[in-house]
Design a protein around this motif. Structure first.
Motif, PDB file in Angstrom:
ATOM      1  N   GLY A  25       0.818  -1.214   0.000  1.00 50.20           N
ATOM      2  CA  GLY A  25       0.000   0.000   0.000  1.00 50.20           C
ATOM      3  C   GLY A  25       0.847   1.257   0.000  1.00 50.20           C
ATOM      4  N   HIS A  26       1.867   1.276   0.844  1.00 53.94           N
ATOM      5  CA  HIS A  26       2.746   2.451   0.900  1.00 53.94           C
ATOM      6  C   HIS A  26       3.494   2.613  -0.422  1.00 53.94           C
ATOM      7  N   LEU A  27       3.929   1.524  -0.983  1.00 54.64           N
ATOM      8  CA  LEU A  27       4.651   1.573  -2.241  1.00 54.64           C
ATOM      9  C   LEU A  27       3.778   2.181  -3.334  1.00 54.64           C
ATOM     10  N   TYR A  28       2.531   1.751  -3.408  1.00 55.62           N
ATOM     11  CA  TYR A  28       1.636   2.288  -4.435  1.00 55.62           C
ATOM     12  C   TYR A  28       1.319   3.760  -4.189  1.00 55.62           C
ATOM     13  N   GLU A  29       1.254   4.166  -2.931  1.00 57.46           N
ATOM     14  CA  GLU A  29       1.010   5.575  -2.612  1.00 57.46           C
ATOM     15  C   GLU A  29       2.159   6.466  -3.104  1.00 57.46           C
ATOM     16  N   THR A  30       3.362   5.943  -3.135  1.00 63.97           N
ATOM     17  CA  THR A  30       4.529   6.738  -3.487  1.00 63.97           C
ATOM     18  C   THR A  30       4.992   6.525  -4.929  1.00 63.97           C
ATOM     19  N   ARG A  31       4.330   5.638  -5.672  1.00 62.80           N
ATOM     20  CA  ARG A  31       4.803   5.274  -7.006  1.00 62.80           C
ATOM     21  C   ARG A  31       4.824   6.450  -7.973  1.00 62.80           C
ATOM     22  N   LEU A  32       3.739   7.185  -8.073  1.00 60.91           N
ATOM     23  CA  LEU A  32       3.687   8.296  -9.026  1.00 60.91           C
ATOM     24  C   LEU A  32       4.738   9.354  -8.693  1.00 60.91           C
ATOM     25  N   ASP A  33       4.890   9.645  -7.418  1.00 61.91           N
ATOM     26  CA  ASP A  33       5.908  10.617  -7.011  1.00 61.91           C
ATOM     27  C   ASP A  33       7.302  10.130  -7.400  1.00 61.91           C
ATOM     28  N   ALA A  34       7.569   8.854  -7.211  1.00 57.93           N
ATOM     29  CA  ALA A  34       8.872   8.305  -7.596  1.00 57.93           C
ATOM     30  C   ALA A  34       9.064   8.403  -9.107  1.00 57.93           C
ATOM     31  N   LEU A  35       8.036   8.080  -9.863  1.00 54.99           N
ATOM     32  CA  LEU A  35       8.119   8.160 -11.318  1.00 54.99           C
ATOM     33  C   LEU A  35       8.399   9.592 -11.775  1.00 54.99           C
ATOM     34  N   ARG A  36       7.713  10.534 -11.185  1.00 55.89           N
ATOM     35  CA  ARG A  36       7.826  11.919 -11.637  1.00 55.89           C
ATOM     36  C   ARG A  36       9.053  12.645 -11.119  1.00 55.89           C
ATOM     37  N   HIS A  37       9.503  12.313  -9.898  1.00 53.99           N
ATOM     38  CA  HIS A  37      10.489  13.187  -9.272  1.00 53.99           C
ATOM     39  C   HIS A  37      11.761  12.521  -8.763  1.00 53.99           C
ATOM     40  N   ALA A  38      11.810  11.205  -8.717  1.00 60.95           N
ATOM     41  CA  ALA A  38      12.984  10.543  -8.141  1.00 60.95           C
ATOM     42  C   ALA A  38      14.124  10.471  -9.158  1.00 60.95           C
ATOM     43  N   ALA A  39      15.326  10.455  -8.633  1.00 53.60           N
ATOM     44  CA  ALA A  39      16.489  10.230  -9.480  1.00 53.60           C
ATOM     45  C   ALA A  39      16.386   8.830 -10.081  1.00 53.60           C
ATOM     46  N   ASP A  40      17.077   8.610 -11.180  1.00 60.56           N
ATOM     47  CA  ASP A  40      17.002   7.320 -11.857  1.00 60.56           C
ATOM     48  C   ASP A  40      17.298   6.151 -10.922  1.00 60.56           C
ATOM     49  N   GLN A  41      18.313   6.278 -10.097  1.00 60.24           N
ATOM     50  CA  GLN A  41      18.669   5.191  -9.183  1.00 60.24           C
ATOM     51  C   GLN A  41      17.557   4.950  -8.164  1.00 60.24           C
ATOM     52  N   ALA A  42      16.997   6.010  -7.615  1.00 61.87           N
ATOM     53  CA  ALA A  42      15.925   5.875  -6.625  1.00 61.87           C
ATOM     54  C   ALA A  42      14.682   5.256  -7.262  1.00 61.87           C
ATOM     55  N   TYR A  43      14.375   5.674  -8.487  1.00 64.49           N
ATOM     56  CA  TYR A  43      13.231   5.086  -9.176  1.00 64.49           C
ATOM     57  C   TYR A  43      13.483   3.603  -9.453  1.00 64.49           C
ATOM     58  N   GLY A  44      14.695   3.265  -9.807  1.00 68.72           N
ATOM     59  CA  GLY A  44      15.060   1.869 -10.023  1.00 68.72           C
ATOM     60  C   GLY A  44      14.907   1.034  -8.764  1.00 68.72           C
ATOM     61  N   GLU A  45      15.310   1.580  -7.630  1.00 68.44           N
ATOM     62  CA  GLU A  45      15.161   0.868  -6.356  1.00 68.44           C
ATOM     63  C   GLU A  45      13.696   0.710  -5.985  1.00 68.44           C
ATOM     64  N   HIS A  46      12.883   1.733  -6.266  1.00 73.63           N
ATOM     65  CA  HIS A  46      11.453   1.657  -6.010  1.00 73.63           C
ATOM     66  C   HIS A  46      10.849   0.530  -6.841  1.00 73.63           C
TER      67      HIS A  46
END
Length: 78
Positions: A25-46
Motif C-alpha cells: 500500500g505504501h509503495l503504491y502511494e509513493t509510485r507516481l511521485d517516484a516516477l515523476r520526481h525521483a532520481a534514476d537510481q531511486a526510481y530503479g530501487e522503487h
C-alpha cells in the motif's frame, strides 16, 4: 540487495501478511511521485522493491480472487 550490495528493506518472505499488505500500500502511494520526481537510481530501487513485494504476494496467493470485470470477457460485456 541493491546493485552495490547494500541490503534495502526486509526480505518480503519474512513479512507477515499484514506487513506485506502495508508495504505494498505504501509503495503504491509513493509510485507516481517516484516516477515523476525521483532520481534514476531511486526510481530503479522503487521498482525493484515493488517487484519483490508483488512477487511475494503472488507466491502466497497463486489462486487469488480475480474480478471478472478485469477479464477480457468482462470488459467486452461493458
Amino acid at each position: 540487495m541493491t546493485s552495490d550490495g547494500t541490503e534495502i528493506g526486509i526480505d518480503p518472505g519474512e513479512l507477515s501478511d499484514d506487513d506485506l499488505f502495508r508495504e505494498l500500500g505504501h509503495l503504491y502511494e509513493t509510485r507516481l511521485d517516484a516516477l515523476r520526481h525521483a532520481a534514476d537510481q531511486a526510481y530503479g530501487e522503487h521498482t525493484r522493491r515493488m517487484n519483490q513485494l508483488e512477487a511475494e504476494y503472488l507466491r502466497r496467493r497463486p489462486r487469488r480472487e480475480i474480478d471478472p470485470e478485469r477479464l477480457r470477457a468482462g470488459a467486452r460485456a461493458r
